[in-house]
Design an enzyme around this catalytic site. Structure first.
Site, short mmCIF file in Angstrom:
data_model
loop_
_atom_site.label_atom_id
_atom_site.label_comp_id
_atom_site.label_asym_id
_atom_site.label_seq_id
_atom_site.Cartn_x
_atom_site.Cartn_y
_atom_site.Cartn_z
N LYS A 1 57.44 -18.38 58.04
CA LYS A 1 57.72 -19.79 58.36
C LYS A 1 56.59 -20.65 57.83
O LYS A 1 55.43 -20.22 57.80
CB LYS A 1 57.83 -20.00 59.88
CG LYS A 1 58.97 -19.24 60.56
CD LYS A 1 58.90 -19.48 62.06
CE LYS A 1 59.98 -18.71 62.82
NZ LYS A 1 59.78 -18.79 64.28
N HIS B 1 59.56 -22.05 75.80
CA HIS B 1 58.35 -21.21 75.82
C HIS B 1 57.71 -21.23 77.21
O HIS B 1 57.29 -20.19 77.72
CB HIS B 1 57.32 -21.74 74.81
CG HIS B 1 57.69 -21.59 73.38
ND1 HIS B 1 57.63 -22.64 72.49
CD2 HIS B 1 58.12 -20.53 72.65
CE1 HIS B 1 57.99 -22.23 71.29
NE2 HIS B 1 58.30 -20.95 71.35
N ARG C 1 67.03 -15.67 73.79
CA ARG C 1 68.08 -16.66 74.06
C ARG C 1 69.45 -16.09 73.73
O ARG C 1 70.46 -16.59 74.19
CB ARG C 1 67.84 -17.93 73.23
CG ARG C 1 66.67 -18.77 73.67
CD ARG C 1 66.22 -19.72 72.59
NE ARG C 1 65.77 -18.97 71.43
CZ ARG C 1 65.07 -19.50 70.43
NH1 ARG C 1 64.77 -20.77 70.42
NH2 ARG C 1 64.68 -18.75 69.41
N SER D 1 61.98 -24.32 68.46
CA SER D 1 60.99 -25.18 67.79
C SER D 1 61.56 -25.72 66.49
O SER D 1 61.33 -26.90 66.14
CB SER D 1 59.71 -24.39 67.50
OG SER D 1 59.10 -24.00 68.70
O1 PNS Z 1 57.53 -17.71 67.43
P1 PNS Z 1 57.76 -16.69 66.35
O2 PNS Z 1 57.60 -17.30 64.97
O3 PNS Z 1 59.07 -15.98 66.51
O4 PNS Z 1 56.63 -15.59 66.54
C1 PNS Z 1 56.43 -14.57 65.59
C2 PNS Z 1 54.97 -14.13 65.61
C3 PNS Z 1 54.06 -15.30 65.27
C4 PNS Z 1 54.63 -13.61 66.99
C5 PNS Z 1 54.78 -13.00 64.54
O5 PNS Z 1 55.08 -13.50 63.26
C6 PNS Z 1 53.38 -12.40 64.58
O6 PNS Z 1 53.10 -11.54 65.38
N1 PNS Z 1 52.46 -12.90 63.70
C7 PNS Z 1 51.08 -12.45 63.64
C8 PNS Z 1 50.86 -11.53 62.42
C9 PNS Z 1 51.48 -10.16 62.69
O7 PNS Z 1 51.03 -9.42 63.54
N2 PNS Z 1 52.54 -9.83 61.93
C10 PNS Z 1 53.27 -8.59 62.11
C11 PNS Z 1 54.29 -8.73 63.23
S1 PNS Z 1 55.07 -7.19 63.62
#
Ligand code: PNS
Length: 162
Positions: A41, A17, A90, A127
């Site tokens: 998650k 990150h 990645r 992670s």
């Molecule tokens: O590190 P990650 O889990 O790949 O990140 C994903 C994340 C947290 C960026 C995504 O789940 C997110 O944007 N969550 C906030 C809620 C939201 O906007 N959901 C719709 C995503 S299109």
């Protein structure tokens, strides 16, 4: 003034990150690291801990700040007036996961997502793997910024007792 949001669960923040945020900062005047919730998650660390660890990782780095994302990323992007979302790749699996989110965020907020390719030396760091290694007592301190390993081990220890 160009602003990028680097969103993620950061559960926990890793050296991967940090690499992506540094690359984003090389392209934008300001990077807002958005610590969000991924509803697919189950988080090991609470959002306050994830924000605190990320803030410590970027302390003293000019033009980078860390904020919690309380709700939709698209709304956060609008609120901070970001020009783009930046995510790291990645490999192909990351792209497959990121493409629908990029399209949805553009649908909701008209925001573009810029993908950056991280350092291949860090491509094995995720992670989820950091947590898995910690759960089985493996070494994680060379995968995460200082202080994160202790926080993960403590959280895993609490998880074991439940
Ligand atoms: O590190 P990650 O889990 O790949 O990140 C994903 C994340 C947290 C960026 C995504 O789940 C997110 O944007 N969550 C906030 C809620 C939201 O906007 N959901 C719709 C995503 S299109």
């Amino acid at each position: 003034m160009t602003i990028a949001v680097c969103p993620g669960s950061f559960d926990p923040i890793t050296l991967g990150h940090v690499d992506v945020v540094r690359r984003a900062r090389s392209m934008f005047d300001e990077v807002v690291v958005g610590v969000a919730t991924n509803s697919s998650k189950s988080a090991l660390l609470g959002v306050e801990a994830r924000v605190a660890l990320a803030r410590a990782a970027f302390e003293g780095i000019d033009g980078v700040r860390v904020e919690p994302v309380d709700g939709l990323l698209a709304e956060f992007v609008r609120a901070v007036r970001a020009n783009a979302v930046v995510k790291g790749l990645r490999g192909g699996a990351d792209f497959d996961a990121e493409l629908p989110m990029a399209l949805m965020n553009r649908h909701l907020a008209g925001v573009e997502t810029v993908f950056v390719v991280g350092d291949p030396a860090l491509a094995h760091i995720a992670s989820s793997l950091v947590k898995d290694v910690a759960r089985y007592g493996g070494a994680i301190d060379d995968l995460v910024p200082p202080g994160v390993g202790d926080a993960v081990r403590a959280a895993v220890g609490r998880e074991d007792r439940t």
